[in-house]
Design an enzyme around this catalytic site. Structure first.
Site, PDB file in Angstrom:
ATOM      1  N   LYS A 154     -16.732   3.483   9.507  1.00 63.68           N
ATOM      2  CA  LYS A 154     -15.669   4.205  10.213  1.00 63.68           C
ATOM      3  C   LYS A 154     -16.273   5.208  11.190  1.00 63.68           C
ATOM      4  CE  LYS A 154     -12.225   3.466   6.646  1.00 63.68           C
ATOM      5  NZ  LYS A 154     -11.655   3.874   5.366  1.00 63.68           N
ATOM      6  N   GLN A 200     -11.249   9.318   1.874  1.00 64.44           N
ATOM      7  CA  GLN A 200     -11.544   7.969   1.370  1.00 64.44           C
ATOM      8  C   GLN A 200     -11.136   7.859  -0.103  1.00 64.44           C
ATOM      9  OE1 GLN A 200     -12.903   5.330   3.283  1.00 64.44           O
ATOM     10  NE2 GLN A 200     -12.332   4.154   1.477  1.00 64.44           N
ATOM     11  N   ASP A 210      -4.183   7.675   7.969  1.00 67.16           N
ATOM     12  CA  ASP A 210      -4.060   6.601   6.977  1.00 67.16           C
ATOM     13  C   ASP A 210      -2.597   6.241   6.732  1.00 67.16           C
ATOM     14  OD1 ASP A 210      -6.299   5.322   6.008  1.00 67.16           O
ATOM     15  OD2 ASP A 210      -6.736   6.830   4.473  1.00 67.16           O
TER      16      ASP A 210
END
Ligand code: NAD
Length: 295
Positions: free
Chosen positions: A54, A98, A121
């Site tokens: 990422k 994460q 997200d």
């Protein structure tokens, strides 16, 4: 006839190139680069790989990447304090924590602490709610990527029968909402569904997000169906390296389906592409700029 194989790598490269092409315009208008902060707690090897890729993709798109690596023993309060700092940091447009988090941390509390405008997200209840009622939202990256592949493959999805297998908050439920918004007739199947093969057999579109290697077989499919395989499962091999397979038995399914995503190289690359897209959209929103249409 063998199914056509949907090339997620190529689709993701196209989106990443379009995002990168829009970054200079944002920099000129806002006087800074879009910024994505990624928080990694602990040393889970898969999470470390995701966070590294990422960060790399963010920099390649011309954006700022801020990485925060915390010890697996970090307290919930320390993690919440970091999220608060990132919420008020002007250089940060997107915050991604994460998952999974260690068991002593309440994941929902951490997600709830993220500013919904920076929730790239799309896991915050504000974004989930906005998606559910049809308002503009930051949409979870994996199902958003699946939708992109489906529209690229099928064109209009209106009126099609869609079966989503899996009801998680990060894949199954938002996937169903996205398909509903495209006027599909949507069924969500899950671990308690009776006669799953019979449910799947009526679908023009099948999205499998289960986490069970090669569960969906070719003889469950309607001939010509479009199959999106979200699953990432590692099977043991003699050399110890393991082999990645999806939730769909590719060999039997590709003999019946019209089109199918491979694992790897299908949905996986789309997740990062959509993350970059969401970051650019969040950056525009925070800078009071209109997000570009052609992402
Ligand atoms: P999850 O464990 O949160 O949810 C799995 C869902 O599958 C549950 O809703 C459960 O009801 C359903 N299920 C379990 N067993 C079933 C059965 N026998 N029959 C029917 N349904 C069943 O998982 P998740 O986070 O939604 O992820 C699903 C899969 O997608 C995993 O393999 C994960 O690794 C993968 N994934 C991939 C990406 C990507 O970028 N490609 C992103 C997220 C998740």
């Amino acid at each position: 006839m063998a199914a056509s194989v949907i090339d997620g790598k190529a689709a993701a490269a196209g989106i990443r190139a379009r995002v990168a092409a829009q970054v200079p315009g944002f920099v000129a208008a806002a006087g800074r680069r879009p910024g994505l902060a990624v928080v990694l707690v602990g040393e889970d090897p898969a999470s470390q790989v995701y966070v590294r890729s990422k960060g790399k993709a963010t920099r390649e798109a011309g954006m700022e990447s801020f990485e925060h690596r915390l010890s697996p023993e970090v307290s919930q309060d320390e993690l919440l304090a970091l999220v608060e700092r990132l919420n008020s940091d002007e250089a940060v447009d997107g915050i991604l924590v994460q998952l999974p988090l260690p068991a002593h941390v309440d994941e929902q509390a951490v997600i709830a602490a993220i500013d919904p405008d920076k929730d790239v997200d799309g896991f915050h209840v504000v974004n989930a709610g906005r998606l559910a009622v049809g308002l503009p939202a930051l949409v979870p990256c994996t199902p958003f990527g699946c939708l992109h592949l489906l529209k690229q493959q099928c064109g209009s999805l209106s009126g099609l029968e869609a079966v989503v297998i899996g009801r998680s908050n990060i894949v199954g439920k938002p996937m169903a909402q996205l398909l509903l918004a495209e006027n599909c007739t949507v069924t969500i199947a899950h671990s308690r569904t009776r006669d799953l093969p019979e449910v799947v057999r009526r679908a023009d579109i099948v999205v499998a997000a289960v986490g069970r290697p090669e569960m969906v077989k070719g003889d469950w499919l309607k001939p010509g169906a479009t199959v999106i395989d979200v699953g990432i499962n590692r099977l043991p091999t003699d050399d110890g390296k393991g082999r990645l397979v999806g939730d769909v038995d590719f060999a039997s399914a590709s003999a019946v389906a019209g089109a199918i995503t491979p694992v790897p190289g299908g949905v996986g690359p789309m997740t990062i592409a959509m993350l970059l897209r969401n970051t650019l959209v969040a950056a525009h929103g925070r800078a009071g700029l209109e997000a570009p249409e052609d992402l």
